[in-house]
Scaffold this active site. Structure first.
Site, PDB file in Angstrom:
ATOM      1  N   LYS A 132       1.319  -1.512  -0.223  1.00 17.98           N
ATOM      2  CA  LYS A 132       0.281  -0.213  -0.187  1.00 17.98           C
ATOM      3  C   LYS A 132       1.005   1.661   0.248  1.00 17.98           C
ATOM      4  O   LYS A 132       0.667   1.863  -0.661  1.00 17.98           O
ATOM      5  CB  LYS A 132      -1.028   0.061   1.794  1.00 17.98           C
ATOM      6  N   ASN A 133       1.571   1.097   1.021  1.00 17.54           N
ATOM      7  CA  ASN A 133       2.818   2.191   1.004  1.00 17.54           C
ATOM      8  C   ASN A 133       3.909   2.956   0.040  1.00 17.54           C
ATOM      9  O   ASN A 133       4.603   3.745  -0.123  1.00 17.54           O
ATOM     10  CB  ASN A 133       3.068   2.826   2.594  1.00 17.54           C
ATOM     11  N   CYS A 191      -4.634  13.579  12.480  1.00 14.54           N
ATOM     12  CA  CYS A 191      -5.220  12.169  12.361  1.00 14.54           C
ATOM     13  C   CYS A 191      -5.825  11.635  13.590  1.00 14.54           C
ATOM     14  O   CYS A 191      -5.206  11.847  14.497  1.00 14.54           O
ATOM     15  CB  CYS A 191      -4.657  12.369  10.908  1.00 14.54           C
ATOM     16  N   ARG A 234       1.362  14.921  12.664  1.00 11.92           N
ATOM     17  CA  ARG A 234       1.612  14.647  11.343  1.00 11.92           C
ATOM     18  C   ARG A 234       1.350  16.162  10.306  1.00 11.92           C
ATOM     19  O   ARG A 234       0.760  15.915   9.317  1.00 11.92           O
ATOM     20  CB  ARG A 234       0.745  13.414  10.920  1.00 11.92           C
ATOM     21  N   ASP A 246       4.719   0.122  12.435  1.00 10.07           N
ATOM     22  CA  ASP A 246       3.415   0.092  11.516  1.00 10.07           C
ATOM     23  C   ASP A 246       2.383  -1.134  12.095  1.00 10.07           C
ATOM     24  O   ASP A 246       2.686  -1.835  11.636  1.00 10.07           O
ATOM     25  CB  ASP A 246       3.655   0.329   9.752  1.00 10.07           C
ATOM     26  N   ARG A 306      -8.608   0.173   4.665  1.00  7.14           N
ATOM     27  CA  ARG A 306      -7.897   0.706   3.611  1.00  7.14           C
ATOM     28  C   ARG A 306      -6.339   0.182   2.997  1.00  7.14           C
ATOM     29  O   ARG A 306      -6.305   0.725   2.667  1.00  7.14           O
ATOM     30  CB  ARG A 306      -8.326   2.055   4.618  1.00  7.14           C
TER      31      ARG A 306
HETATM   32  N1  EPU Z   1       6.700  14.066  10.105  1.00  9.48           N
HETATM   33  C1  EPU Z   1       7.312  15.998  10.081  1.00  9.48           C
HETATM   34  N2  EPU Z   1       6.622  17.081   9.504  1.00  9.48           N
HETATM   35  C2  EPU Z   1       6.309  16.757   8.125  1.00  9.48           C
HETATM   36  C3  EPU Z   1       6.088  15.204   7.409  1.00  9.48           C
HETATM   37  C4  EPU Z   1       6.804  14.044   9.089  1.00  9.48           C
HETATM   38  O1  EPU Z   1       6.642  16.330  11.433  1.00  9.48           O
HETATM   39  O2  EPU Z   1       6.915  17.078   6.877  1.00  9.48           O
HETATM   40  C5  EPU Z   1       6.939  13.759  11.178  1.00  9.48           C
HETATM   41  C6  EPU Z   1       5.971  13.404  11.516  1.00  9.48           C
HETATM   42  O3  EPU Z   1       4.585  13.643  12.054  1.00  9.48           O
HETATM   43  C7  EPU Z   1       6.102  11.890  12.181  1.00  9.48           C
HETATM   44  C8  EPU Z   1       7.125  11.470  11.716  1.00  9.48           C
HETATM   45  O4  EPU Z   1       7.729  12.679  10.698  1.00  9.48           O
HETATM   46  O5  EPU Z   1       6.398  12.086  13.352  1.00  9.48           O
HETATM   47  C9  EPU Z   1       7.399  10.585  10.163  1.00  9.48           C
HETATM   48  O6  EPU Z   1       6.041  10.605   9.673  1.00  9.48           O
HETATM   49  P1  EPU Z   1       6.714  10.498   7.568  1.00  9.48           P
HETATM   50  O7  EPU Z   1       6.373  11.594   6.957  1.00  9.48           O
HETATM   51  O8  EPU Z   1       7.414   9.369   7.718  1.00  9.48           O
HETATM   52  O9  EPU Z   1       5.267   9.327   8.067  1.00  9.48           O
HETATM   53  P2  EPU Z   1       4.266   9.502   6.373  1.00  9.48           P
HETATM   54  O10 EPU Z   1       5.076   9.988   5.257  1.00  9.48           O
HETATM   55  O11 EPU Z   1       3.309  10.561   6.694  1.00  9.48           O
HETATM   56  C10 EPU Z   1       4.330   6.760   6.035  1.00  9.48           C
HETATM   57  C11 EPU Z   1       3.522   6.141   5.899  1.00  9.48           C
HETATM   58  C12 EPU Z   1       3.014   5.437   7.085  1.00  9.48           C
HETATM   59  C13 EPU Z   1       4.171   5.205   8.189  1.00  9.48           C
HETATM   60  C14 EPU Z   1       5.133   6.649   7.879  1.00  9.48           C
HETATM   61  C15 EPU Z   1       6.117   5.474   8.957  1.00  9.48           C
HETATM   62  C16 EPU Z   1       1.994   5.790   3.684  1.00  9.48           C
HETATM   63  C17 EPU Z   1       2.196   6.499   2.613  1.00  9.48           C
HETATM   64  N3  EPU Z   1       2.562   5.959   4.917  1.00  9.48           N
HETATM   65  O12 EPU Z   1       3.553   7.939   6.594  1.00  9.48           O
HETATM   66  O13 EPU Z   1       1.727   4.120   7.120  1.00  9.48           O
HETATM   67  O14 EPU Z   1       3.192   5.119   9.851  1.00  9.48           O
HETATM   68  O15 EPU Z   1       5.191   6.281   7.298  1.00  9.48           O
HETATM   69  O16 EPU Z   1       6.924   4.982   8.870  1.00  9.48           O
HETATM   70  O17 EPU Z   1       3.616   5.518   3.565  1.00  9.48           O
HETATM   71  C18 EPU Z   1       0.007   3.126   7.501  1.00  9.48           C
HETATM   72  O18 EPU Z   1       0.641   2.049   6.884  1.00  9.48           O
HETATM   73  O19 EPU Z   1      -0.314   2.591   8.452  1.00  9.48           O
HETATM   74  C19 EPU Z   1       0.590   4.768   7.037  1.00  9.48           C
HETATM   75  C20 EPU Z   1      -0.092   5.737   8.517  1.00  9.48           C
END
Ligand code: EPU
Length: 420
Positions: free
Chosen positions: A22-23, A117, A122, A307, A399
């Site tokens: 998915k990711n 969320c 986030r 995750d 999802r």
């Molecule tokens: N963060 C910031 N600023 C940003 C972006 C992220 O502070 O601009 C913080 C977030 O708040 C969090 C941390 O950095 O505390 C990590 O967030 P990240 O950006 O790595 O997560 P994401 O890209 O929003 C993806 C996955 C998530 C998974 C996370 C961490 C996708 C679509 N989603 O989210 O997947 O938990 O990486 O590995 O790739 C799930 O599948 O259930 C899921 C939530």
């Protein structure tokens, strides 16, 4: 609304096929916007987050055609630069991934701020900083992000991520592909899904080196072209089934899984009493001895993934001894705790740390699913709880888990989906 009714006590055995990640698919669907030529993705999982992402792409005039064999053809030839509305972005935070391709290809974008969320605040500041480092001007107005490039588009630059955000690394990669000159991305995420995006972009003609390391170099090109890409399998789905086998004392071959994509998870599960080894077709997981408590802290890849934190906590609820589980990636990803407690789990929470004292047995109860991973942890716990557990609001599961109930039934689980 559908619910799952699960009778605990059956071993999860046999084999299960893991779907595409998915990711990995979500950013790659967004990447189709980077080119006027079609992108063909295969091994696309049948999960509702993909449908949501495709709805979003249609807002931009992308033609998305699903074919047999889990193939998806995305044609952004006639795409236009519409707005990504709040109603879409709030349904799925990954919608923010359209921002970089829109700016890179059309020179401007207007995307709703995602807002908080279920798993925390986030923020998206790192995505925006990455675009600014490539010369985009970024502003906010009435809950929308506006980003625009100078007349001559994005230019290569140096992006230093203060933490290895998965999404921000993907934003940086997609923007850099069409920026003039070289972009250096430092401290990016090293997750397999980021590497898979880099492979997909490379197939489209991008010039990327170092994906999977702390330093990624991208040489911008004028345009990307038609490509085909086969998605990697879902390591979180694989890890979830590994825990299903471990919690039930089962023996499961997880087809299509790659042990190396699981990072530290393999060693943690072995410490907890499971045995894992790679096979020709995937990964074998067995647990015949007792379950032992193990402490973990979630970390960016290749550390223990956030995750799989909820699923691992479910495992620890029935292990012998006490386990300390620290969540360091998302500040409030513990919605499963009160629901696991309803099954009789002994968990105390302090800030971002949970202390799980293993209990002799869990007992079936009525539960509420809250987010994707929290929900699946309830399913895992229900597989060993005495009696019947009903889990409501399981659209969260759909999802990100393809046919979870069918796959578990095929491996011996006693699970029914009840509609209405
Ligand atoms: N963060 C910031 N600023 C940003 C972006 C992220 O502070 O601009 C913080 C977030 O708040 C969090 C941390 O950095 O505390 C990590 O967030 P990240 O950006 O790595 O997560 P994401 O890209 O929003 C993806 C996955 C998530 C998974 C996370 C961490 C996708 C679509 N989603 O989210 O997947 O938990 O990486 O590995 O790739 C799930 O599948 O259930 C899921 C939530």
């Amino acid at each position: 609304m559908d619910r799952l009714v699960i009778r605990g006590g059956r071993r999860i055995e046999g084999s299960v096929q893991i779907s595409g990640a998915k990711n990995a698919v979500l950013p790659q669907i967004a990447a189709a916007l980077l080119s006027s030529e079609p992108l063909e993705l295969s091994n696309v999982p049948e999960v509702t987050d993909v449908d949501t992402m495709l709805d979003m792409m249609r807002e931009f005039g992308v033609i998305a055609t699903r074919q047999s064999e889990r193939k998806l053809i995305l044609n952004a030839g006639g795409a236009h630069n519409a707005e990504a509305p709040y109603d879409m972005v709030r349904r799925m935070r990954a919608s923010i991934l359209v921002l970089a391709p829109l700016v890179a290809r059309f020179g401007s974008a207007r995307v709703s701020l995602p807002g908080g969320c279920a798993i925390g605040a986030r923020p998206i500041d790192l995505h925006l900083k990455a675009l600014e480092a490539l010369g985009a001007e970024v502003g906010m107005e009435s809950g929308y992000i506006h980003a625009r490039t100078k007349a001559d588009g994005l230019r290569g630059g140096r992006i230093v991520l203060s933490s290895p955000s998965v999404g921000a690394t993907e934003t940086a990669l997609m923007a850099a592909c069409l920026a003039r000159g070289e972009t250096e991305i430092l401290n990016g995420a090293r997750d397999p899904e980021v590497c898979d995006l880099a492979l997909c972009l490379a197939a489209m003609g991008a010039r990327i080196e170092g994906a999977g390391t702390h330093r990624i170099l991208v040489q911008g090109v004028d345009a990307l072209h038609h490509a085909r890409h086969d998605l990697i399998s879902d390591r979180i789905e694989a890890g979830t089934y590994a825990i299903a086998a471990a919690i039930t004392g089962g023996r499961l071959e997880i087809l299509g899984a790659h042990l190396e994509h699981l990072g530290s998870v393999g060693a943690v599960l072995e410490n907890a009493g499971a045995q894992l080894w790679p096979t020709d077709r995937g990964l074998m997981v067995i647990r015949s001895g007792p379950l032992r408590a193990v402490d973990i802290g979630t970390e960016p890849y290749p550390g223990f993934p956030t995750d799989l934190q909820a699923q691992f906590m479910a495992l620890m609820t029935v292990a012998s001894g006490a386990s300390v589980i620290r969540e360091t990636v998302f500040e409030s990803r513990f919605m499963h705790v009160p629901e696991l407690a309803r099954l009789g789990a002994n968990i105390s929470l302090q800030g971002s740390t949970a202390l799980v004292r293993g209990v002799e047995r869990l007992h079936g109860a009525e539960l509420m699913a809250t987010d994707l991973r929290a929900s699946v942890s309830l399913v895992l716990a229900a597989l060993v709880a005495e009696g019947e557990t009903t889990i409501h609001r399981i659209y969260h599961l759909d999802r990100g888990y393809e046919s979870l109930d069918h796959k578990l039934v095929q491996c011996g689980g006693d699970i029914r989906r009840v509609s209405g």
